[in-house]
Design a protein around this motif. Structure first.
Motif, PDB file in Angstrom:
ATOM      1  N   THR A 134      44.637  32.097  18.305  1.00 51.33           N
ATOM      2  CA  THR A 134      45.250  32.168  19.637  1.00 51.33           C
ATOM      3  C   THR A 134      46.402  33.173  19.690  1.00 51.33           C
ATOM      4  O   THR A 134      47.010  33.361  20.735  1.00 51.33           O
ATOM      5  CB  THR A 134      45.750  30.785  20.085  1.00 51.33           C
ATOM      6  OG1 THR A 134      46.768  30.344  19.181  1.00 51.33           O
ATOM      7  CG2 THR A 134      44.618  29.769  20.138  1.00 51.33           C
TER       8      THR A 134
ATOM      9  N   ARG B  48      46.222  36.273  19.708  1.00 47.71           N
ATOM     10  CA  ARG B  48      45.845  37.446  20.509  1.00 47.71           C
ATOM     11  C   ARG B  48      45.234  36.967  21.821  1.00 47.71           C
ATOM     12  O   ARG B  48      44.524  35.960  21.867  1.00 47.71           O
ATOM     13  CB  ARG B  48      44.831  38.326  19.770  1.00 47.71           C
ATOM     14  CG  ARG B  48      45.379  39.008  18.532  1.00 47.71           C
ATOM     15  CD  ARG B  48      46.409  40.050  18.871  1.00 47.71           C
ATOM     16  NE  ARG B  48      46.696  40.885  17.691  1.00 47.71           N
ATOM     17  CZ  ARG B  48      47.673  41.749  17.653  1.00 47.71           C
ATOM     18  NH1 ARG B  48      48.482  41.887  18.674  1.00 47.71           N
ATOM     19  NH2 ARG B  48      47.877  42.461  16.572  1.00 47.71           N
ATOM     20  N   SER B  49      45.474  37.707  22.880  1.00 51.73           N
ATOM     21  CA  SER B  49      44.963  37.334  24.196  1.00 51.73           C
ATOM     22  C   SER B  49      43.471  37.641  24.313  1.00 51.73           C
ATOM     23  O   SER B  49      42.913  38.425  23.531  1.00 51.73           O
ATOM     24  CB  SER B  49      45.712  38.112  25.277  1.00 51.73           C
ATOM     25  OG  SER B  49      45.359  39.491  25.225  1.00 51.73           O
ATOM     26  N   LEU B  50      42.845  37.041  25.303  1.00 54.39           N
ATOM     27  CA  LEU B  50      41.437  37.330  25.577  1.00 54.39           C
ATOM     28  C   LEU B  50      41.252  38.802  25.937  1.00 54.39           C
ATOM     29  O   LEU B  50      40.260  39.416  25.540  1.00 54.39           O
ATOM     30  CB  LEU B  50      40.909  36.429  26.689  1.00 54.39           C
ATOM     31  CG  LEU B  50      40.846  34.946  26.360  1.00 54.39           C
ATOM     32  CD1 LEU B  50      40.446  34.139  27.595  1.00 54.39           C
ATOM     33  CD2 LEU B  50      39.889  34.679  25.208  1.00 54.39           C
ATOM     34  N   THR B  51      42.212  39.360  26.633  1.00 51.49           N
ATOM     35  CA  THR B  51      42.150  40.782  26.976  1.00 51.49           C
ATOM     36  C   THR B  51      42.162  41.635  25.713  1.00 51.49           C
ATOM     37  O   THR B  51      41.389  42.597  25.587  1.00 51.49           O
ATOM     38  CB  THR B  51      43.329  41.178  27.891  1.00 51.49           C
ATOM     39  OG1 THR B  51      43.282  40.364  29.064  1.00 51.49           O
ATOM     40  CG2 THR B  51      43.274  42.636  28.271  1.00 51.49           C
ATOM     41  N   HIS B  52      43.011  41.278  24.772  1.00 53.09           N
ATOM     42  CA  HIS B  52      43.086  42.017  23.513  1.00 53.09           C
ATOM     43  C   HIS B  52      41.747  41.925  22.769  1.00 53.09           C
ATOM     44  O   HIS B  52      41.249  42.932  22.246  1.00 53.09           O
ATOM     45  CB  HIS B  52      44.219  41.475  22.645  1.00 53.09           C
ATOM     46  CG  HIS B  52      44.441  42.270  21.406  1.00 53.09           C
ATOM     47  ND1 HIS B  52      45.240  43.391  21.385  1.00 53.09           N
ATOM     48  CD2 HIS B  52      43.957  42.121  20.154  1.00 53.09           C
ATOM     49  CE1 HIS B  52      45.233  43.901  20.161  1.00 53.09           C
ATOM     50  NE2 HIS B  52      44.467  43.138  19.396  1.00 53.09           N
TER      51      HIS B  52
ATOM     52  N   HIS C 157      35.850  30.213  28.011  1.00 55.67           N
ATOM     53  CA  HIS C 157      37.198  30.420  28.547  1.00 55.67           C
ATOM     54  C   HIS C 157      37.171  30.765  30.044  1.00 55.67           C
ATOM     55  O   HIS C 157      38.172  31.228  30.596  1.00 55.67           O
ATOM     56  CB  HIS C 157      37.918  31.514  27.756  1.00 55.67           C
ATOM     57  CG  HIS C 157      38.222  31.093  26.359  1.00 55.67           C
ATOM     58  ND1 HIS C 157      37.326  31.266  25.331  1.00 55.67           N
ATOM     59  CD2 HIS C 157      39.290  30.460  25.829  1.00 55.67           C
ATOM     60  CE1 HIS C 157      37.856  30.780  24.220  1.00 55.67           C
ATOM     61  NE2 HIS C 157      39.042  30.275  24.494  1.00 55.67           N
TER      62      HIS C 157
END
Length: 92
Positions: free
Chosen positions: A52, A54-58, A89
């Motif tokens: 967690t 790192r973001s989903l965008t990353h 998600h």
């Protein structure tokens, strides 16, 4: 052969910058994510929920950068795993 060196490693620069972006200690998340998407591990879980970090965008940016250099050995497999992960998600 400096030019040969640059020709080989140049395309990997974007992916490298993403993997080691600040906060740098989360580079392992990117490595685990790419290994998971390439079928080298069965899950994308890390000790203590470290994934967690790192973001989903990353994670999506990592997929794009890795795909651009042909990192994935089975693109259909990778696409299925990526889609399934993001669907959980709420992202389709």
């Amino acid at each position: 052969d400096e030019q040969g060196f640059r020709n080989i490693l140049g395309p990997t620069e974007t992916l490298s910058r993403l993997l080691f972006a600040a906060p740098t200690q989360y580079y392992k998340v990117g490595v685990a994510w790419l290994a998971y998407l390439n079928g080298k591990q069965e899950h994308f879980r890390m000790i203590g929920g470290f994934e967690t970090g790192r973001s989903l965008t990353h994670l999506a940016e990592l997929v794009r950068a890795a795909d651009a250099i042909g990192l994935f050995t089975d693109p259909d497999f990778t696409a299925a795993r990526t889609s399934a992960y993001f669907a959980v998600h709420g992202i389709r």
